[in-house]
Design a protein around this motif. Structure first.
Motif, PDB file in Angstrom:
ATOM      1  N   UNK A  37       0.821  -1.204   0.000  1.00 26.90           N
ATOM      2  CA  UNK A  37       0.000   0.000   0.000  1.00 26.90           C
ATOM      3  C   UNK A  37       0.861   1.263   0.000  1.00 26.90           C
ATOM      4  N   UNK A  38       1.994   1.243   0.680  1.00 30.08           N
ATOM      5  CA  UNK A  38       2.839   2.433   0.811  1.00 30.08           C
ATOM      6  C   UNK A  38       3.977   2.480  -0.197  1.00 30.08           C
ATOM      7  N   UNK A  39       4.029   1.545  -1.106  1.00 33.42           N
ATOM      8  CA  UNK A  39       5.164   1.500  -2.025  1.00 33.42           C
ATOM      9  C   UNK A  39       5.103   2.667  -3.006  1.00 33.42           C
ATOM     10  N   UNK A  40       6.276   3.219  -3.265  1.00 37.81           N
ATOM     11  CA  UNK A  40       6.395   4.300  -4.235  1.00 37.81           C
ATOM     12  C   UNK A  40       6.561   3.667  -5.611  1.00 37.81           C
ATOM     13  N   UNK A  41       6.585   4.502  -6.618  1.00 37.71           N
ATOM     14  CA  UNK A  41       6.802   3.963  -7.958  1.00 37.71           C
ATOM     15  C   UNK A  41       8.205   3.371  -8.012  1.00 37.71           C
ATOM     16  N   UNK A  42       8.336   2.270  -8.626  1.00 35.03           N
ATOM     17  CA  UNK A  42       9.623   1.584  -8.658  1.00 35.03           C
ATOM     18  C   UNK A  42      10.313   1.808  -9.996  1.00 35.03           C
ATOM     19  N   UNK A  43      10.434   3.075 -10.381  1.00 37.80           N
ATOM     20  CA  UNK A  43      11.135   3.373 -11.622  1.00 37.80           C
ATOM     21  C   UNK A  43      12.636   3.387 -11.351  1.00 37.80           C
ATOM     22  N   UNK A  44      13.410   3.343 -12.410  1.00 33.99           N
ATOM     23  CA  UNK A  44      14.860   3.303 -12.284  1.00 33.99           C
ATOM     24  C   UNK A  44      15.400   4.578 -11.624  1.00 33.99           C
ATOM     25  N   UNK A  45      14.803   5.719 -11.923  1.00 33.27           N
ATOM     26  CA  UNK A  45      15.270   6.984 -11.343  1.00 33.27           C
ATOM     27  C   UNK A  45      15.115   7.016  -9.826  1.00 33.27           C
ATOM     28  N   UNK A  46      14.088   6.352  -9.300  1.00 29.83           N
ATOM     29  CA  UNK A  46      13.895   6.311  -7.851  1.00 29.83           C
ATOM     30  C   UNK A  46      14.893   5.393  -7.168  1.00 29.83           C
ATOM     31  N   UNK A  47      15.445   4.454  -7.926  1.00 25.68           N
ATOM     32  CA  UNK A  47      16.363   3.479  -7.327  1.00 25.68           C
ATOM     33  C   UNK A  47      17.819   3.923  -7.363  1.00 25.68           C
ATOM     34  N   UNK A  48      18.160   4.931  -8.136  1.00 21.88           N
ATOM     35  CA  UNK A  48      19.554   5.346  -8.284  1.00 21.88           C
ATOM     36  C   UNK A  48      19.987   6.156  -7.067  1.00 21.88           C
ATOM     37  N   UNK A  49      21.179   5.821  -6.580  1.00 20.99           N
ATOM     38  CA  UNK A  49      21.792   6.534  -5.470  1.00 20.99           C
ATOM     39  C   UNK A  49      23.199   6.903  -5.911  1.00 20.99           C
ATOM     40  N   UNK A  50      23.625   8.126  -5.606  1.00 19.12           N
ATOM     41  CA  UNK A  50      24.941   8.611  -5.973  1.00 19.12           C
ATOM     42  C   UNK A  50      25.848   8.619  -4.748  1.00 19.12           C
ATOM     43  N   UNK A  51      27.138   8.637  -5.011  1.00 22.83           N
ATOM     44  CA  UNK A  51      28.132   8.707  -3.941  1.00 22.83           C
ATOM     45  C   UNK A  51      28.882  10.023  -4.100  1.00 22.83           C
ATOM     46  N   UNK A  52      28.952  10.821  -3.009  1.00 22.60           N
ATOM     47  CA  UNK A  52      29.658  12.096  -3.097  1.00 22.60           C
ATOM     48  C   UNK A  52      31.164  11.890  -2.925  1.00 22.60           C
TER      49      UNK A  52
END
Length: 148
Positions: A33-48
Protein backbone atom coordinates in the motif's frame (compact mmCIF):
# COMPACT_ATOMS: atom_id res chain seq x y z
CA UNK A 1 -13.00 -41.37 25.94
CA UNK A 2 -9.52 -40.50 24.82
CA UNK A 3 -7.71 -37.39 25.93
CA UNK A 4 -6.71 -34.73 23.46
CA UNK A 5 -3.15 -35.13 22.20
CA UNK A 6 -2.51 -31.38 22.32
CA UNK A 7 -0.92 -30.04 25.47
CA UNK A 8 -1.05 -26.47 26.68
CA UNK A 9 2.44 -25.70 25.29
CA UNK A 10 1.50 -27.11 21.87
CA UNK A 11 -1.55 -24.85 21.77
CA UNK A 12 0.54 -21.83 22.74
CA UNK A 13 3.15 -22.59 20.06
CA UNK A 14 0.40 -22.93 17.45
CA UNK A 15 -1.10 -19.58 18.52
CA UNK A 16 2.30 -17.88 18.27
CA UNK A 17 2.91 -19.39 14.83
CA UNK A 18 -0.47 -18.17 13.55
CA UNK A 19 0.08 -14.71 15.07
CA UNK A 20 3.50 -14.49 13.41
CA UNK A 21 2.02 -15.46 10.04
CA UNK A 22 -0.73 -12.82 10.39
CA UNK A 23 1.81 -10.12 11.34
CA UNK A 24 3.91 -11.02 8.32
CA UNK A 25 0.93 -10.80 5.98
CA UNK A 26 -0.10 -7.48 7.52
CA UNK A 27 3.39 -6.00 7.03
CA UNK A 28 3.40 -7.25 3.44
CA UNK A 29 0.05 -5.54 2.80
CA UNK A 30 1.35 -2.27 4.32
CA UNK A 31 4.44 -2.35 2.12
CA UNK A 32 2.32 -2.87 -0.98
CA UNK A 33 0.00 0.00 0.00
CA UNK A 34 2.84 2.43 0.81
CA UNK A 35 5.16 1.50 -2.02
CA UNK A 36 6.40 4.30 -4.23
CA UNK A 37 6.80 3.96 -7.96
CA UNK A 38 9.62 1.58 -8.66
CA UNK A 39 11.13 3.37 -11.62
CA UNK A 40 14.86 3.30 -12.28
CA UNK A 41 15.27 6.98 -11.34
CA UNK A 42 13.90 6.31 -7.85
CA UNK A 43 16.36 3.48 -7.33
CA UNK A 44 19.55 5.35 -8.28
CA UNK A 45 21.79 6.53 -5.47
CA UNK A 46 24.94 8.61 -5.97
CA UNK A 47 28.13 8.71 -3.94
CA UNK A 48 29.66 12.10 -3.10
CA UNK A 49 33.40 12.88 -2.89
CA UNK A 50 33.47 11.83 0.79
CA UNK A 51 31.94 8.40 0.12
CA UNK A 52 28.46 9.22 1.49
CA UNK A 53 25.25 8.25 -0.32
CA UNK A 54 23.18 11.07 -1.76
CA UNK A 55 20.22 11.44 -4.11
CA UNK A 56 21.75 14.34 -6.09
CA UNK A 57 24.29 13.64 -8.83
CA UNK A 58 27.89 14.69 -8.17
CA UNK A 59 29.12 18.13 -9.20
CA UNK A 60 31.34 17.73 -12.30
CA UNK A 61 33.47 20.75 -11.31
CA UNK A 62 34.73 18.89 -8.21
CA UNK A 63 35.86 15.92 -10.30
CA UNK A 64 39.59 15.20 -10.02
CA UNK A 65 41.73 13.63 -12.72
CA UNK A 66 43.70 10.67 -11.36
CA UNK A 67 46.47 8.88 -13.20
CA UNK A 68 45.66 5.16 -13.05
CA UNK A 69 49.34 4.22 -13.18
CA UNK A 70 50.01 6.06 -9.91
CA UNK A 71 47.69 3.72 -7.97
CA UNK A 72 49.58 0.92 -6.21
CA UNK A 73 47.56 -2.22 -5.79
CA UNK A 74 50.16 -4.46 -4.19
CA UNK A 75 52.14 -4.08 -1.00
CA UNK A 76 55.48 -2.34 -1.62
CA UNK A 77 58.49 -4.60 -1.21
CA UNK A 78 60.45 -4.30 2.01
CA UNK A 79 63.99 -3.22 1.72
CA UNK A 80 66.40 -5.55 3.42
CA UNK A 81 67.86 -3.95 6.52
CA UNK A 82 71.62 -4.26 6.77
CA UNK A 83 72.93 -4.44 10.33
CA UNK A 84 76.36 -4.07 11.76
CA UNK A 85 77.50 -7.64 12.08
CA UNK A 86 78.59 -7.34 15.72
CA UNK A 87 76.61 -5.33 18.26
CA UNK A 88 77.17 -4.63 21.95
CA UNK A 89 74.61 -4.78 24.72
CA UNK A 90 73.71 -5.88 28.21
CA UNK A 91 71.83 -8.99 29.36
CA UNK A 92 68.55 -7.68 30.75
CA UNK A 93 67.01 -10.99 31.75
CA UNK A 94 68.06 -14.62 31.46
CA UNK A 95 66.25 -17.67 32.82
CA UNK A 96 68.66 -20.63 32.98
CA UNK A 97 65.90 -23.12 33.81
CA UNK A 98 63.96 -22.26 30.63
CA UNK A 99 67.00 -21.43 28.50
CA UNK A 100 66.11 -18.00 27.14
CA UNK A 101 66.49 -14.32 27.90
CA UNK A 102 66.68 -10.81 26.51
CA UNK A 103 69.55 -8.51 25.60
CA UNK A 104 69.27 -4.70 25.41
CA UNK A 105 71.30 -3.13 22.59
CA UNK A 106 73.47 -0.17 23.70
CA UNK A 107 72.93 1.85 20.50
CA UNK A 108 69.19 1.44 19.92
CA UNK A 109 67.98 0.36 23.40
CA UNK A 110 65.92 -2.38 21.75
CA UNK A 111 65.38 -5.75 23.40
CA UNK A 112 66.35 -8.86 21.47
CA UNK A 113 65.44 -12.42 22.32
CA UNK A 114 68.30 -14.82 22.99
CA UNK A 115 68.08 -18.61 23.31
CA UNK A 116 70.59 -20.82 25.09
CA UNK A 117 71.52 -22.32 21.69
CA UNK A 118 72.70 -18.85 20.56
CA UNK A 119 75.23 -18.55 23.40
CA UNK A 120 78.92 -19.32 22.91
CA UNK A 121 79.58 -19.04 26.65
CA UNK A 122 77.35 -18.87 29.72
CA UNK A 123 75.99 -15.43 30.65
CA UNK A 124 74.35 -13.90 33.71
CA UNK A 125 72.02 -10.91 34.09
CA UNK A 126 73.73 -7.48 33.74
CA UNK A 127 76.68 -8.98 31.81
CA UNK A 128 78.03 -6.88 28.94
CA UNK A 129 77.99 -8.94 25.77
CA UNK A 130 78.63 -8.75 22.04
CA UNK A 131 76.19 -10.46 19.70
CA UNK A 132 74.93 -10.73 16.14
CA UNK A 133 71.35 -10.50 14.93
CA UNK A 134 69.47 -13.06 12.89
CA UNK A 135 65.88 -13.07 11.66
CA UNK A 136 63.82 -15.57 13.65
CA UNK A 137 60.21 -16.68 13.46
CA UNK A 138 58.94 -13.76 15.56
CA UNK A 139 61.54 -11.10 14.85
CA UNK A 140 65.24 -10.52 15.33
CA UNK A 141 67.14 -12.87 17.64
CA UNK A 142 70.55 -12.44 19.21
CA UNK A 143 72.98 -15.20 18.23
CA UNK A 144 76.70 -15.91 18.80
CA UNK A 145 76.55 -14.12 22.16
CA UNK A 146 79.92 -13.63 23.94
CA UNK A 147 80.87 -11.84 27.15
CA UNK A 148 82.97 -8.71 26.78
Amino acid sequence: MAKSQQTFSKKEKEKKRLKKRQDKLQKQEERKANSKSSSLDDMIVYVDEYGNFTETPPDPTKKKKINAESIEISIPKKEEVVFDPIRNGKVDFFDHSKGFGFIIDHQTNERYFVHVNGLTEEVQERDKVSFELEQGLRGLNAVRVKKI
